[in-house]
Design a protein around this motif. Structure first.
Motif, mmCIF file in Angstrom:
data_model
loop_
_atom_site.group_PDB
_atom_site.id
_atom_site.type_symbol
_atom_site.label_atom_id
_atom_site.label_comp_id
_atom_site.label_asym_id
_atom_site.label_seq_id
_atom_site.Cartn_x
_atom_site.Cartn_y
_atom_site.Cartn_z
ATOM 1 N N ASP A 243 31.454 47.984 -29.105
ATOM 2 C CA ASP A 243 32.865 48.167 -29.435
ATOM 3 C C ASP A 243 33.075 49.544 -30.048
ATOM 4 O O ASP A 243 32.143 50.356 -30.126
ATOM 5 N N SER A 244 34.286 49.828 -30.478
ATOM 6 C CA SER A 244 34.603 51.166 -30.977
ATOM 7 C C SER A 244 33.872 51.502 -32.268
ATOM 8 O O SER A 244 33.818 52.675 -32.667
ATOM 9 N N TYR B 83 23.213 52.912 -19.497
ATOM 10 C CA TYR B 83 24.600 53.372 -19.636
ATOM 11 C C TYR B 83 25.236 52.600 -20.783
ATOM 12 O O TYR B 83 25.062 51.387 -20.898
ATOM 13 N N VAL B 84 25.970 53.309 -21.632
ATOM 14 C CA VAL B 84 26.637 52.659 -22.764
ATOM 15 C C VAL B 84 28.148 52.704 -22.528
ATOM 16 O O VAL B 84 28.763 53.782 -22.538
ATOM 17 N N HIS B 85 28.716 51.541 -22.298
ATOM 18 C CA HIS B 85 30.144 51.419 -22.012
ATOM 19 C C HIS B 85 30.836 50.924 -23.281
ATOM 20 O O HIS B 85 30.499 49.871 -23.818
ATOM 21 N N VAL B 86 31.781 51.713 -23.753
ATOM 22 C CA VAL B 86 32.461 51.407 -25.014
ATOM 23 C C VAL B 86 33.778 50.694 -24.715
ATOM 24 O O VAL B 86 34.583 51.168 -23.900
ATOM 25 N N ILE B 87 33.982 49.559 -25.370
ATOM 26 C CA ILE B 87 35.205 48.785 -25.187
ATOM 27 C C ILE B 87 36.187 49.143 -26.292
ATOM 28 O O ILE B 87 35.936 48.903 -27.474
ATOM 29 N N TYR B 88 37.316 49.733 -25.900
ATOM 30 C CA TYR B 88 38.363 50.103 -26.853
ATOM 31 C C TYR B 88 39.552 49.158 -26.683
ATOM 32 O O TYR B 88 39.815 48.657 -25.584
ATOM 33 N N ALA B 89 40.294 48.966 -27.738
ATOM 34 C CA ALA B 89 41.441 48.050 -27.689
ATOM 35 C C ALA B 89 42.509 48.529 -26.718
ATOM 36 O O ALA B 89 43.240 47.730 -26.129
ATOM 37 N N HIS C 128 42.929 46.403 -20.559
ATOM 38 C CA HIS C 128 43.581 45.551 -21.535
ATOM 39 C C HIS C 128 45.096 45.754 -21.561
ATOM 40 O O HIS C 128 45.790 45.070 -22.310
ATOM 41 N N ARG C 129 45.618 46.712 -20.786
ATOM 42 C CA ARG C 129 47.055 46.937 -20.771
ATOM 43 C C ARG C 129 47.770 45.740 -20.174
ATOM 44 O O ARG C 129 47.317 45.126 -19.214
#
Length: 352
Positions: free
Chosen positions: A123-124, A217-223, A228-229
């Motif tokens: 996560d962020s 690979y590091v995939h970052v999940i942002y709000a 998520h739109r």
């Protein structure tokens, strides 16, 4: 010993806050023979001073273009790539140090066209999201497959799922294979699914595919991530993607042979659209209203494209039940199915 050149295409659009982390992870790769193409898709957050700190590294090329969306940036990188191999990453994500070297070693050893690695999800706050990572990991590195036409005819939709063909960032491609295929990133700005559209078409060109168990690979999940739109035009985009897919099968002369599998891909899209509609409509009444509109639109689309959802192949019990409930217009059954599936997806960490 010859070290193949690897082109890394970095998709940049208003990612200034994360760009330095991404670029550090690239320039610090253990594998050094790389070409780094930063494709700035008309950013408005002034990333130039961040990039300037890295330009002493002659492997980096900064290319700014008018805003055209993710597909145009990815395609620009592919068009100008000089590398023997090619990968596409996002500027708000980052790489483990062995990302490039592990890929190159695997591709060279297997003489393959595409290599796919596992993915770390955070996560962020950089907290590990282990459940998601488990859904994007391969544990048997011995897996290697040369896709054949017979495989596509019988299990194309299943292959798309098990090889994570909705994403490009967890893959490295043989550049010559991509350019010979003629497949490009074509989805217009404003729609989600640029990588999905690209990879669904790439698989039709019978690549040799290898897997890596490493989560490099590091995939970052942002709000505020695009997925998520709310009200993101998902149905419009997936119809465009499907029409591109039909066009590619026609170009390759396999539309009729792969018909049942195309139906399976389409019904998978429909399930995703309906699941998204359920998340966006809080009341059951509003959900049923949108579901009815989706059904009507789907019937028009299938008639236009001479497609039978009922004749679609189903490779899992879950998809079989969805097809039955959808085709019988069993609204209550669909709602129960979606609620159950949402719970299972959360439990396993998968996204769709």
């Amino acid at each position: 010993m010859k070290y193949p050149l690897v082109t890394i295409g970095v998709a940049l659009y208003n990612n200034r806050n994360y760009l330095a982390r991404c670029l550090h992870s690239i320039v610090e790769q253990k594998y050094e023979n790389i070409e780094i193409l930063i494709i700035d898709d008309g950013s408005t957050d002034n990333p130039e001073n961040i990039i300037a700190e890295f330009l002493s590294d002659l492997r980096i090329h900064y290319i700014r273009q008018e805003n055209g969306g993710l597909s145009s940036g990815r395609q620009h990188a592919l068009n100008v790539a000089s590398g023997d191999y090619m990968c596409f990453i996002d500027a708000d994500d980052y790489l483990e140090k062995n990302y490039v070297s592990d890929f190159v070693n695997r591709l060279e050893y297997a003489n393959a066209d595409i290599a796919i690695c596992g993915t770390r999800f955070v996560d962020s706050n950089d907290v590990e999201l282990e459940a998601l990572a488990n859904g994007y990991s391969y544990h048997n590195e011995a897996d290697m497959i040369s896709i054949t036409k017979e495989m596509l005819v019988n299990q194309y939709s299943h292959l798309l799922e098990i090889y994570f063909m909705s994403d490009s960032w967890n893959k490295m491609y043989r550049t010559e294979f991509l350019k010979n295929s003629g497949v490009g990133f074509e989805l217009k700005k404003g729609f989600n699914g640029s990588d999905l559209a690209f990879n669904h078409k790439v698989l039709l060109h019978l690549p040799k595919v290898v897997m890596l168990k490493q989560r490099n690979y590091v995939h970052v999940i942002y709000a505020n991530s695009a997925v998520h739109r709310r009200k993101k035009g998902l149905h419009d985009g997936l119809e465009i993607i499907f029409e591109q897919l039909i066009s590619e099968t026609q170009k390759l002369g396999m539309r009729d042979e792969i018909e049942a599998e195309l139906g399976a891909v389409y019904i998978g899209f429909l399930r995703y659209i309906i699941q998204d509609a359920k998340k966006e409509n809080e009341s059951i009444k509003d959900f049923y209203k949108e579901l009815s509109m989706i059904k009507n639109r789907s019937e028009v689309f299938c008639a236009k494209n001479n497609l039978s959802v009922f004749a679609a192949n189903t490779h899992t019990k879950s998809m079989k039940w969805f097809k039955i409930l959808y085709c019988k217009k069993n609204m209550i059954g669909l709602l129960v199915y979606l609620n159950t599936r949402d719970w299972l997806l959360r439990k396993t960490g998968k996204t769709h």
